[in-house]
Design an enzyme around this catalytic site. Structure first.
Site, mmCIF file in Angstrom:
data_model
loop_
_atom_site.group_PDB
_atom_site.id
_atom_site.type_symbol
_atom_site.label_atom_id
_atom_site.label_comp_id
_atom_site.label_asym_id
_atom_site.label_seq_id
_atom_site.Cartn_x
_atom_site.Cartn_y
_atom_site.Cartn_z
ATOM 1 N N ILE A 198 -4.719 0.154 -5.230
ATOM 2 C CA ILE A 198 -4.359 -1.419 -5.430
ATOM 3 C C ILE A 198 -5.453 -2.097 -4.575
ATOM 4 O O ILE A 198 -6.112 -3.244 -4.933
ATOM 5 C CB ILE A 198 -2.995 -1.709 -4.756
ATOM 6 C CG1 ILE A 198 -1.955 -0.845 -5.543
ATOM 7 C CG2 ILE A 198 -2.736 -3.253 -4.882
ATOM 8 C CD1 ILE A 198 -1.749 -1.164 -6.789
ATOM 9 N N CYS A 242 2.236 4.365 -3.507
ATOM 10 C CA CYS A 242 1.796 5.777 -3.458
ATOM 11 C C CYS A 242 3.049 6.370 -3.154
ATOM 12 O O CYS A 242 4.316 6.138 -3.155
ATOM 13 C CB CYS A 242 0.819 5.865 -2.197
ATOM 14 S SG CYS A 242 -0.627 4.750 -2.474
#
Length: 644
Positions: A53, A2
């Site tokens: 994820i 991120c």
């Protein structure tokens, strides 16, 4: 993986400019294409871009504790989050998601600043505690995830995962830092905590930045370090067995994913070891990715293919021309500051290849640093042994004279460059190692810089970076000392920066089992001769994986991702070098002696000398200046000092 960004008013509760926070956050869209989120409160703004994820459906950020008084934005993975969540739930904490991110807010509530010591993973996060009116920035043990910050004159703190996020804030000054320029031309990258801009710093690995509103400045402190002072394992058989157990556990932790997962496979020892272990842990064939070169001198793809066949992996390879330098300007956009490792180009290519089929890739990064795999470690050990045998009163003048008198042979392989060896012997340990790793030596940098720029350095030399870390290295063993130096500089500032930016440019998460913090702690306790044995690096790692990797692959000479810079600069890239030497970009910065730049280009083009290392650094610096000049400034003419 991120991206995070934010603004914090340390002096009061001024309103956060929402448009600025959005620009900062969206500049990191490549790090997180799957979602965005913001938290804005009195004097605090946190932005997040998500690459989903784990807990794909529920792990949106910013993420809050039960009463919404603690909020976090997070980049990375906490691999032991299941165990931590169970412990925290037993202590009364209520979880609303299955995301590893939520562990951070509850761990902060329970353990405060000590919480980061419990995290096993790669992370950079920003946490706001409303009740304590405190902002916390944290970066993982080994520096796998980046975090930049800038404390502005008006008390505002600006921070983000990449420099581009900070540059999206109009208030951030763009003055170049002369000391960072010196560092770049010495190391080929800018080591923590500096950035290329005076106003922006990098939070070092294994550090916290804690700033309570109303305090004059933040508190920046380490929470962990590698200790090399007490070798605990001295038996090779014990070490090789334990290494396989630890590598297997570290790899298993990194296989948790709700999205497709694979691995890089270069054909070298480290990536081959990781793929072999992965293959034993997964039911499906491992997806593997490698880059091939069209010149056999640079190509390792045959070894990668052998490993792929041995383990029946789903293997994908792409051939890259050794004259493919089309990414040169793209690298300036990706890295935001000068970055001189030419292997960033094949790294970028293999990340692009992997992202076509997976969202997460495991890598072999860290093996050379943890297990003394670089050739320079053996050279340094021999040089240091000689250095310690000869009294300094004899050694310094004798080898200093020989270093000056002996012809320079920069065309020759490193082991034959007697002049360089003599010069290193004349120096003390840290200074000698600095000379061994310098991209351009002290004399070369002095000639390259303009007189005005040298004055502005005020006597500073990049060797001070290594000297500072050497003072904290708790060992007198020559190999362990330079391992510690590399773990503090080259690993977080070079290797991990290269991989993070290249992978994030493609929204690809890269995990490195060999850089597990517990495995790193254990490796630091290995006796030096288990790592470097008879001049052979990574001895214990190679012995450990002998049943898993073909012997001739393990014990062949180290190759790595290298590019034919010297040939480029006498061929297809020569016109660009000549344009650089004649152009206004470098000259206009005020940093360089342009006569020296032209001399380097001319001598290299003629074939009399190989100046490819220096010329590549100059070319990447010019690309950085050209790209930075396109980033909007606060107002025309507000850049002071050395400018872009």
């Amino acid at each position: 993986m991120c991206g995070l960004a934010g603004l914090f008013d340390s002096r009061g509760c001024r309103e956060i400019d929402g448009a600025t926070l959005r620009r900062m956050t969206d500049s990191l869209a490549h790090r997180g294409p799957d979602g965005r989120g913001e938290h804005v409160g009195p004097g605090i703004g946190l932005g997040h871009r998500r690459l989903a994820i784990i807990d794909v459906g529920g792990g949106h950020q910013p993420l809050y504790n039960e009463d919404g008084r603690v909020v976090v934005v997070f980049n990375g993975e906490i691999y032991n989050f299941h165990d931590l969540a169970v412990e925290l739930q037993s202590l009364g904490h209520v979880f609303r998601t299955h995301s590893d991110t939520e562990v951070i807010v509850h761990a902060w509530e329970q353990w405060g600043e000590d919480s980061v010591r419990r995290f096993r993973g790669m992370f950079a996060f920003a946490l706001w505690d409303e009740d304590r009116q405190t902002l916390v920035l944290a970066r993982d043990h080994l520096g796998k995830k980046p975090l930049y910050y800038g404390a502005l004159a008006d008390g505002m703190l600006v921070f983000g995962s990449e420099l581009k996020a900070l540059l999206a804030c109009p208030a951030v000054p763009r003055d170049l830092d002369p000391l960072a320029v010196e560092d770049y031309f010495a190391f080929g990258y800018i080591p923590d905590p500096r950035s290329i801009y005076r106003a922006v710093r990098k939070l070092p690995a294994a550090h916290l930045l804690v700033w309570r509103r109303g305090e004059a400045s933040p508190r920046i402190q380490p929470f962990w370090d590698l200790g090399f002072h007490r070798p605990a394992v001295t038996d090779m058989d014990q070490a090789r067995a334990e290494l396989i157990e630890r590598l297997t556990e570290a790899t298993r932790l990194r296989l948790v994913s709700e999205v497709p997962l694979g691995a890089f496979l270069s054909g070298g020892v480290d990536s081959s070891a990781v793929v072999a272990v992965m293959a034993g842990l997964t039911a499906e064939p491992v997806k593997t990715f490698s880059i091939a070169f069209d010149d056999a001198r640079f190509d390792e793809s045959a070894y990668a293919l052998r490993m792929a066949r041995r383990y029946a992996t789903d293997h994908h390879s792409r051939t890259v021309g050794t004259d493919d330098f089309s990414l040169l300007d793209r690298l300036a956009e990706i890295y935001d500051e000068p970055f001189g490792d030419s292997s960033a180009m094949p790294t970028y290519r293999v990340c692009a290849l992997a992202r076509q089929r997976v969202t997460v890739a495991l890598s072999g990064d860290g093996g050379d640093e943890l297990f003394a795999g670089y050739r320079r470690y053996a050279l340094h050990a021999r040089t240091e042994a000689a250095r310690r045998l000869i009294p300094a009163a004899i050694r310094r003048p004798l080898f200093g004279f020989l270093g000056r008198a002996y012809p320079k042979a920069d065309w020759a392989p490193r082991r034959f460059r007697a002049r360089t060896t003599f010069q290193e012997l004349a120096l003390e340990t840290c200074d000698g190692y600095f000379q061994a790793v310098s991209a351009i030596d002290d004399a070369g940098r002095a000639r390259l810089f303009s007189p005005a720029f040298r004055r502005d350095l005020q006597g500073y030399g990049a060797v001070e970076v290594l000297r500072g870390h050497m003072r904290r290295a708790d060992t007198d063993d020559a190999v362990l000392q330079v391992q510690y130096l590399d773990m503090k500089t080259w690993l977080p500032g070079g290797i991990l920066v290269k991989v993070d930016r290249a992978s994030m440019a493609h929204s690809l998460e890269v995990r490195a089992p060999l850089l597990d913090c517990r495995l790193a702690e254990w490796s630091a306790g290995l006796a030096p001769d288990l790592k470097l044995k008879g001049g052979e690096g990574k001895a214990v790692l190679k012995r450990a994986v002998e049943p898993l990797v073909d012997s001739d692959l393990l014990y062949r000479p180290k190759q790595g991702f290298s590019m034919p810079l010297a040939r480029w600069f006498r061929g297809a890239l020569l016109p660009r070098l000549q344009a650089m030497a004649a152009g206004r970009t470098l000259e206009g910065s005020g940093i360089f002696d342009m006569d020296e730049v032209r001399r380097l280009v001319g001598q290299h083009a003629s074939g009399r000398h190989d100046h490819s290392a220096a010329l590549w650094l100059l070319l990447m610096f010019e690309a950085f200046l050209s790209h930075a000049a396109q980033v909007p400034l606060r107002q025309p003419g507000e850049v002071n000092g050395y400018h872009v």
